[in-house]
Structures are given as C-alpha cells and as structure tokens.
Design a protein around this motif. Sequence first.
Motif, PDB file in Angstrom:
ATOM      1  N   ALA A 118      -5.902   3.442  -4.000  1.00  0.00           N
ATOM      2  CA  ALA A 118      -6.465   3.136  -2.691  1.00  0.00           C
ATOM      3  C   ALA A 118      -5.785   1.926  -2.067  1.00  0.00           C
ATOM      4  O   ALA A 118      -5.173   1.092  -2.750  1.00  0.00           O
ATOM      5  CB  ALA A 118      -7.969   2.858  -2.833  1.00  0.00           C
ATOM      6  N   ASN A 119      -5.910   1.828  -0.759  1.00  0.00           N
ATOM      7  CA  ASN A 119      -5.365   0.685  -0.031  1.00  0.00           C
ATOM      8  C   ASN A 119      -6.056  -0.604  -0.440  1.00  0.00           C
ATOM      9  O   ASN A 119      -7.266  -0.623  -0.710  1.00  0.00           O
ATOM     10  CB  ASN A 119      -5.543   0.866   1.471  1.00  0.00           C
ATOM     11  N   ASN A 163       0.819  -1.224   0.000  1.00  0.00           N
ATOM     12  CA  ASN A 163       0.000   0.000   0.000  1.00  0.00           C
ATOM     13  C   ASN A 163       0.849   1.269   0.000  1.00  0.00           C
ATOM     14  O   ASN A 163       0.418   2.306  -0.507  1.00  0.00           O
ATOM     15  CB  ASN A 163      -0.971  -0.008   1.176  1.00  0.00           C
ATOM     16  N   ASN A 172      -0.177   3.887  -2.619  1.00  0.00           N
ATOM     17  CA  ASN A 172      -0.585   5.221  -2.178  1.00  0.00           C
ATOM     18  C   ASN A 172       0.211   6.304  -2.882  1.00  0.00           C
ATOM     19  O   ASN A 172      -0.334   7.344  -3.271  1.00  0.00           O
ATOM     20  CB  ASN A 172      -0.434   5.369  -0.675  1.00  0.00           C
TER      21      ASN A 172
END
Length: 525
Positions: free
Chosen positions: A439-440, A430, A434
């Motif tokens: 998005a995660n 992530n 990011n």
Amino acid sequence: MKSFFTTYKWFAIAIIFLALGSCQDDFTDRAPEDAISLDDYYSSDEQVASATNGMYSRTWFQFENKFFWAVAEVGSGNMYTGSPDVNAMRNFSLNGSDPELVNGWSSLWANVAQSNAIINFLEARVGPAVTDEVLQNTIGEAYFMRATAYFYLVRLWGPVPIIENNLNFTTTPNINTNRVEDIYTFIEMDYKVAIEKLYEKTRTANYAQNGHVSKGSAKAMLAKVYLYKKDYTNARIMAEEVINSGEFKLLGGDQLPSKTFGDLFTYAHNNNEESIFALQWRGDGNYGSANNCNTQFGISTAEVSTSNASYGGVFAPSQDIITAYSASDVRRKETIMLPGDVYPNVKVTPSGTLIVPSADDIGGQGAGAAIKKYCIGIVNGSVTGPVDAWAMMDNNTYIMRYADLLLIHAEAILAGGASTSDAGALASINAVRNRAGLANLTTITFDDIFKERRLELCFEGDYWFDLGRIPRSQAISIMAAQNRGDRNNAQYFTPEEKDFLLPYPDNDVAKNPLLTQPPVPYTFN
C-alpha cells in the motif's frame, strides 16, 4: 593481475583484452585474440564501439563471482554460508590473505587500468574513418567504468591511490593512498565527463540496444554518489533529471504493467527498461565470460537441483532476511525460495518444474530456504539461454536499476530530515512499493526508505553499503542482532569499527608499504 602497479605490458594486454568484445551491442561476435593488431584494429566505428565490451563482463568477473556476495551480502547479514572460501565476513574475520579479497581487489584495479588505457590512448589509435561521436562515447564509457570501480574501492577500502595513467607508475611502484574526500571528488569528475560524452538513450523493448551505458546511466550513478556524500541537493537534481527523461521504467509499474518484478531476473529480460547498468555475461568457451550465480544460489540435492553443475547452493538466505518480508510482498517469492513454492518456468534435475522441497531437503547451507534472484534453473532453451563448460550462464548482474534511483530520489528529498510528505518523494517510493503489492505510504522517514532498500535490493549487493553510511553505532546494533547461523544453530556476531573497511591484500602491502600510511591529498590537474 599480480598488482595494480602496472608496466607498459599491462597497457598492451588491456587493449588486446578489451578488443575481444563484439562489434554488436549483445557481445555475441568476438574477434580472436591473435587476429588483433594494435596499429590497425580501430579503423572503423564498429571496432571503436567494441573496445569497451570486455569491460562489461570479464574485467568484473573475479569481483562478481564470489567476492561481491561474500562481502556485500554475507557481510551485511542478508546471506548465509558455511563454505570456508566465502564465509569470513559472516563473523567478521576477513584478513589480507583471503583469496577472494585478493580477487575482488585485483578485479577493481583491472577495471581502473583498462579504463585508463582507453582514456589515455584510444584517441591516438583510431583511423580517419572513425567518427568523433563514436570515439567520444567509447571514451565516456571508460570514464563511467573507472568511476564505478573507484566507487566500490572507496566504499570497501576507504583510502586508495588515485591512478589516472598506469604508465606513470612503471618505475615508482610505491604509491600513497589518497583521502576519501578526494576519491569522491575524482569519482564525481569522472561521472560528469561520462555524462558529457555518452549517448543519450531511451530504453525500449529492443533489449539488444540497451546493453551499454548512457548519459542517464551516468547521471543515476552520480545521484548515488551524491547521496553517499550527503549532498542531497545535487542527488535530487540528478535523480530528477533521470526520472524526467523517461529513459528508464519499472517492470510491472504503471508504464509496463504486463511485466513483473520477477521478470527482472530472467535471461529473457537482460537489458530491460529498468536496467541502468548491468554486467553483461556471454559464455564464449573461456573461463570468466559468463555468470556463476545460478550455481552459487538455488538448490542442489540428489532429488532436486537448479544447478547445471554437480554442486550448488554455496550461498543461502540468512535467517534474518527470511522473516523480513510481509506476506503481501510479492518480492519475497522472487527473492527467497521457501518450501512449497512453485516456479513453473524453472526447470530442475532430474526432471520437471521446480517445487521447492521441505526445509530438511532443500540442501545447500542448511538454511531451510534458497535464493531465487539470479537462479534460473537448468539450461532450458531460450528461457535460460546457454550454459558453458563451468555451468555458468548468460543472465546479467545488476549494478544499478531504476528502482534504486527512485529510492535515492525519495531519500534526497527527505535530506536527512525526520519525515516528509513531499509528493515527489511519495511518488517515487510508492512506485516501488506498489509494484511489490504494498500500500501507499502517506509520509516517510529514513527508516522507511532504509527498509525498502533492503527488501527491494536484497541479494543485489547494496545492503552492506547502506549499513556503512548510517551512524556506526546504529549499524553495529542492527548487525549484532542478526541471526547469522543456519536454521538449527543461531549465531550472533558483533562487528567492530575496523570491520566496516576491508584490509588491504597482504601481498600488495608488502610491495607497497605506503598503503598502510596516512592518506595524502590528491593534486588535481
């Protein structure tokens, strides 16, 4: 280099060549070749520290100049080219007489030979004023370079000879290849020696101090080797040692929010905090000292050109990769130039800021797009740095950066499983996502990591090797589905099992027929 079966003369050439590097970390102050004496050159710490400088650039030039892109990026389906000197891997027709194949092979063996020269002979050629710490670090760099050269050799050709001292083969040029598993053991051993000998560093904004490799660099590369061996436990251990050390950081990540993914590929950010190992180019008036990517990539038409040469755009994005990025992924614009994209910091001829022209006018290979990574435009003061007589420039080429290590960490935690929601794995993948504006993820599969690696490391020479380590039928299916033509002529080619390893150069096979014989076990000392 004519062959990797060397004579004593090779050793003398290697020492002279390596001594051409600067006594500074930024390689700017090179001693003239005719001023070097093998008997007294290594009389100070500065001279010893400079002994590996040439191995960060000139020994890699014929590997990086065309071969690397022609195999790893055209071969993987990330790049497209119609240029006959570099397009054989587009349809899997590469053969042992291909000049760029010979260049890549010879370059890697040059790295092995020159590493061997330092490993075996440097210690006996230093004066009493040289400190052991500096000497050992320099030898550690040579172990690192030899391991890295072999890591490419084994993934590209499979069985190759393990050579620890070139002088052992001056009278016996016929050398057996060794088993792939033994080559990986040898690579692992070399990186471990490098870890023991190299300096421990923290990468800071003082980029001039970041050019040479460190303990963390060797640990990161070893983590990658373990991943290829599917030794997930040790891959995770090595990756976490690097992560926990704090040596490297993502540009544009939480720790460096004022920087961006795009900054990674600018001259001003050579040797940045994310760089684990990068080739260091420095034009010095000699062919093969600087980086040709700005010419090879980008746009070159009569109306708009990012090239300092009279030609450019030898490589272009494939039709397959052009559609791979989502609209919200900020990496796309910094990886692929599409019509209408504006790049305020890239200057073009005849004059002005780069505004990418229409698909019909983008030039190059008829792809309707151009490559942005490593394309920095016409020479523009401190923005691009200088350009040499061959239109080559001084921006670095990554071999490994921290984002790669984070994705290795996530995959090592997954460890071949169906999925994971492990907090460490998610934190690593992530962080990369990011920064890209994505998005995660809350759970990850191998396919998630595999896709992320392609998008993050596109045009950096990794996708071919990633395809080579998944089940062969799966890799063949992926590649057979790729549009390997230009934007007006779709073309599809299906690789065979044999296409995943390159042929040995015909000339070397003629000199050493044992290259084509079954590999033998290597006897480790």
